[in-house]
Scaffold this motif. Structure first.
Motif, PDB file in Angstrom:
ATOM      1  N   LYS A  35      40.586  38.064  37.899  1.00 14.32           N
ATOM      2  CA  LYS A  35      40.294  39.435  37.489  1.00 14.32           C
ATOM      3  C   LYS A  35      41.264  40.402  38.154  1.00 14.32           C
ATOM      4  CE  LYS A  35      35.458  38.346  36.871  1.00 14.32           C
ATOM      5  NZ  LYS A  35      34.095  38.597  37.286  1.00 14.32           N
ATOM      6  N   TYR A  36      41.425  41.529  37.507  1.00 15.15           N
ATOM      7  CA  TYR A  36      42.309  42.586  38.001  1.00 15.15           C
ATOM      8  C   TYR A  36      41.497  43.833  38.316  1.00 15.15           C
ATOM      9  CZ  TYR A  36      45.909  39.601  35.973  1.00 15.15           C
ATOM     10  OH  TYR A  36      46.714  38.542  35.672  1.00 15.15           O
ATOM     11  N   SER A  37      41.948  44.588  39.310  1.00 12.33           N
ATOM     12  CA  SER A  37      41.269  45.825  39.675  1.00 12.33           C
ATOM     13  C   SER A  37      41.934  47.047  39.057  1.00 12.33           C
ATOM     14  CB  SER A  37      41.245  45.990  41.200  1.00 12.33           C
ATOM     15  OG  SER A  37      42.571  46.073  41.689  1.00 12.33           O
ATOM     16  N   LYS A  45      45.090  42.387  41.959  1.00 15.51           N
ATOM     17  CA  LYS A  45      44.287  41.176  41.834  1.00 15.51           C
ATOM     18  C   LYS A  45      43.238  41.144  42.940  1.00 15.51           C
ATOM     19  CE  LYS A  45      47.944  38.281  39.939  1.00 15.51           C
ATOM     20  NZ  LYS A  45      48.731  37.057  40.123  1.00 15.51           N
ATOM     21  N   TYR A  46      42.067  40.646  42.603  1.00 18.55           N
ATOM     22  CA  TYR A  46      41.054  40.406  43.619  1.00 18.55           C
ATOM     23  C   TYR A  46      41.376  39.076  44.293  1.00 18.55           C
ATOM     24  CZ  TYR A  46      38.279  44.183  41.666  1.00 18.55           C
ATOM     25  OH  TYR A  46      37.849  45.405  41.248  1.00 18.55           O
ATOM     26  N   ILE A  47      41.763  39.149  45.549  1.00 19.96           N
ATOM     27  CA  ILE A  47      42.180  37.966  46.306  1.00 19.96           C
ATOM     28  C   ILE A  47      41.194  37.756  47.457  1.00 19.96           C
ATOM     29  CG2 ILE A  47      43.979  37.006  47.812  1.00 19.96           C
ATOM     30  CD1 ILE A  47      44.942  37.106  44.986  1.00 19.96           C
ATOM     31  N   ARG A  65      38.350  38.367  53.265  1.00 22.83           N
ATOM     32  CA  ARG A  65      38.526  38.890  51.913  1.00 22.83           C
ATOM     33  C   ARG A  65      39.433  40.105  51.939  1.00 22.83           C
ATOM     34  NH1 ARG A  65      32.711  38.583  48.953  1.00 22.83           N
ATOM     35  NH2 ARG A  65      32.205  36.628  49.941  1.00 22.83           N
ATOM     36  N   MET A  66      40.289  40.171  50.951  1.00 15.12           N
ATOM     37  CA  MET A  66      41.188  41.310  50.860  1.00 15.12           C
ATOM     38  C   MET A  66      41.517  41.567  49.411  1.00 15.12           C
ATOM     39  SD  MET A  66      44.526  39.336  52.255  1.00 15.12           S
ATOM     40  CE  MET A  66      43.715  37.898  52.918  1.00 15.12           C
ATOM     41  N   GLN A  67      41.906  42.769  49.122  1.00 12.69           N
ATOM     42  CA  GLN A  67      42.368  43.115  47.777  1.00 12.69           C
ATOM     43  C   GLN A  67      43.789  43.608  47.896  1.00 12.69           C
ATOM     44  OE1 GLN A  67      39.981  45.884  45.648  1.00 12.69           O
ATOM     45  NE2 GLN A  67      41.584  46.326  44.215  1.00 12.69           N
ATOM     46  N   LEU A  68      44.687  42.996  47.168  1.00 12.62           N
ATOM     47  CA  LEU A  68      46.064  43.442  47.170  1.00 12.62           C
ATOM     48  C   LEU A  68      46.180  44.678  46.295  1.00 12.62           C
ATOM     49  CD1 LEU A  68      47.908  40.040  46.795  1.00 12.62           C
ATOM     50  CD2 LEU A  68      47.401  41.295  48.871  1.00 12.62           C
ATOM     51  N   THR A  69      46.718  45.736  46.855  1.00 10.79           N
ATOM     52  CA  THR A  69      46.930  46.959  46.074  1.00 10.79           C
ATOM     53  C   THR A  69      48.325  47.477  46.291  1.00 10.79           C
ATOM     54  OG1 THR A  69      46.021  48.288  47.862  1.00 10.79           O
ATOM     55  CG2 THR A  69      44.513  47.644  46.097  1.00 10.79           C
TER      56      THR A  69
END
Length: 69
Positions: A35-37, A45-47, A65-69
């Motif tokens: 999924k994409y944010s 991407k939700y990573i 948990r982390m979200q790449l932005t």
């Protein structure tokens, strides 16, 4: 490692997004849920990361948990 990722990240994180080794006792595994944010398909991407430390007597899994932005 997929089972550990499911326990830490949730059952949807099944796509491997990378791995890295840190010294003799730690590894980081990255998982993606498909999924994409946002609109940027490369970065949004939700990573979920699973840091695995392995010592002489124990193994530890850490939720990073982390979200790449």
């Amino acid at each position: 490692m997929t089972a550990a990722a499911a326990n830490v990240c949730g059952s949807g994180y099944t796509i491997s997004a990378g791995a890295a080794r840190y010294g003799a006792n730690a590894s980081l595994y990255l998982w993606w849920n498909g999924k994409y944010s946002g609109s940027n398909k490369l970065y949004d991407k939700y990573i979920c990361g699973v840091l695995r430390e392995q010592g002489r007597r124990r193994q530890h899994l850490h939720d990073v948990r982390m979200q790449l932005t």
